[in-house]
Design an enzyme around this catalytic site. Structure first.
Site, short mmCIF file in Angstrom:
data_model
loop_
_atom_site.label_atom_id
_atom_site.label_comp_id
_atom_site.label_asym_id
_atom_site.label_seq_id
_atom_site.Cartn_x
_atom_site.Cartn_y
_atom_site.Cartn_z
N LYS A 120 0.84 -1.22 0.00
CA LYS A 120 0.00 0.00 0.00
C LYS A 120 0.87 1.26 0.00
CE LYS A 120 -3.57 -2.80 0.85
NZ LYS A 120 -4.77 -3.04 0.10
C1 LIG Z 1 -5.62 -4.16 0.73
C2 LIG Z 1 -7.08 -4.13 0.74
C3 LIG Z 1 -7.81 -4.46 1.89
C4 LIG Z 1 -7.21 -4.90 3.20
O1 LIG Z 1 -6.19 -5.80 3.09
P1 LIG Z 1 -5.40 -6.38 4.36
O2 LIG Z 1 -4.39 -7.26 3.70
O3 LIG Z 1 -6.36 -7.13 5.19
O4 LIG Z 1 -4.80 -5.24 5.09
C5 LIG Z 1 -9.19 -4.33 1.84
N1 LIG Z 1 -9.82 -3.91 0.73
C6 LIG Z 1 -9.16 -3.60 -0.38
C7 LIG Z 1 -9.93 -3.10 -1.56
C8 LIG Z 1 -7.77 -3.71 -0.44
O5 LIG Z 1 -7.12 -3.41 -1.56
#
Ligand SMILES: *Cc1c(COP(=O)(O)O)cnc(C)c1O
Length: 385
Positions: free
Chosen positions: A181
């Protein structure tokens, strides 16, 4: 892979900040947690931020604390990460998939109303790839039909809609800090809300259902361990401090890709700008032209990987996942989702990506796009993974 799809960007001083925490006796539920939460709330322009162990945990806490339960319907896109629908399923609610619009690949506001029934409780608005969805239309619809709005801003930290940060508009907004991210805490996430009661409920739920006044073995309700450690929070604080420069760098990379790929035939590039919105670049996803099949796209991905350039298939739609085959309420018609997802190709995209690497990615892609239409169907390997 010589050129990875994504790579975390952790500075020496950030490693130091984590190491310092380890020299204290406070490794969980300490001052780094509250500092991180305050910094997040301030940056996002919202009242409360509750840090949790992942974005998925944050989505789940939204479902639980907003009272979404068995048989309730939750409107979600299918063109997104599986956690969005999973969070509803954890509470035995039913994800109702709505198609996306082709330009931004966000949920199509024009198709939401037809999906609303007497059982609909909430809309999950995902800001896909960091492009804010059409919030004003969706918020209006939600108000008219008395629905909750959960913003999934897990791909959109720092994105803006009409001058305000995405994630701060809904009843609750969720962020994620996995290593791919915009900013990372290793694993981690956060939920933001204006509602102090909701924030308190989530703080309790993330800590085994303990209320603020409870002693350690007093549990007011069924809860979870969704806590985020002090080490993760220390990293989050330092990453958040330089988020503006991170987002500028990512936008710069998107613009370089755009400039180099703009003259190429056979592909559609993501929008660089959107009216009333600021994009926070999460990934750089191009779409192959209509005459490419999914098998040809997969061939391009595997040939890029063979050359040491990692590429991704963002996203394989949720309603086509094996885990969702038997899911009720998912037999929707999603023509745009199915058509576009078969042609999406995510290119390497991270803060430290260098221009020479971008050149190599673009040259390889260009060459493979010329070759792909001439590859015999029998030579196309089925998609893996
Ligand atoms: C990354 C992401 C999440 C959460 O991911 P985690 O790996 O649980 O932190 C949730 N929704 C979307 C659309 C994502 O891209």
């Amino acid at each position: 892979m010589r050129i990875p799809l994504s790579a975390p960007d952790v500075l020496e001083e950030e490693i130091q900040a984590i190491a310092e925490v380890l020299r204290t006796p406070h490794l969980s539920l300490g001052s780094k947690l509250t500092d991180f939460e305050h910094a997040l709330a301030k940056y996002l322009g919202t009242e409360h931020a509750v840090a949790v162990s992942s974005g998925t945990a944050g989505l789940h806490l939204c479902m639980r604390s907003l009272g979404i339960g068995p048989g309730d319907e939750v409107i979600v896109p299918s063109f997104t990460f599986v956690a969005v629908a999973n969070a509803a399923c954890y509470e035995s609610a039913v994800p109702v998939f709505v198609d996306v619009e082709p330009h931004t690949l966000n949920i199509d506001p024009g198709r939401i109303e037809a999906a609303i029934t007497r059982r609909t409780k909430a809309i999950v608005v995902v800001h896909t790839f960091g492009c804010p969805a059409e919030l004003s239309v969706i918020l209006d619809l939600a108000r008219q039909h008395h629905l909750l709005v959960i913003e999934d801003a897990c791909e959109a930290t720092g994105a803006e809609y009409e001058g305000h940060k995405a994630g701060a508009f809904g009843d609750a907004g969720v962020f994620a800090f996995y290593p791919n991210k915009q900013i990372t805490t290793g694993e981690g996430g956060a939920v933001v809300t204006r509602d102090p009661k909701l924030a308190a409920r989530m703080r309790s739920l993330r800590n085994q259902g303990r209320a603020e006044t409870d002693d350690w073995f007093q549990h007011s309700e069924l809860g979870y361990n969704y806590r985020l450690s002090e080490m993760n929070c220390a990293l989050g604080i330092t990453q958040l401090r330089r988020i503006d420069s991170i987002l500028r760098r990512r936008e710069q990379i998107a613009r370089i890709y755009h400039r180099k790929l703009n003259l190429l035939g056979h592909i559609k590039l993501p929008p660089l700008e959107l009216s009333r919105r600021k994009i926070s670049w999460f990934v750089y996803v191009v779409r192959l032209a209509e005459h490419f099949s999914q098998a040809q796209r997969d061939w391009v991905v595997s040939e890029m990987q063979r050359r040491g350039i990692d590429c991704g298939r963002y996203f394989a739609p949720i309603h086509l996942q094996p885990a969702y085959r038997s899911c009720i309420g998912t037999r929707a018609q999603l023509p745009v989702t199915e058509r576009e997802s078969a042609r999406c190709l995510a290119l390497p995209f991270f803060n430290r990506l260098e221009e020479a690497q971008i050149d190599e990615v673009c040259a390889s892609l260009s060459e493979l796009l010329e070759k792909a239409p001439r590859i015999e169907a029998s030579a196309l390997r089925p998609a893996s993974g």
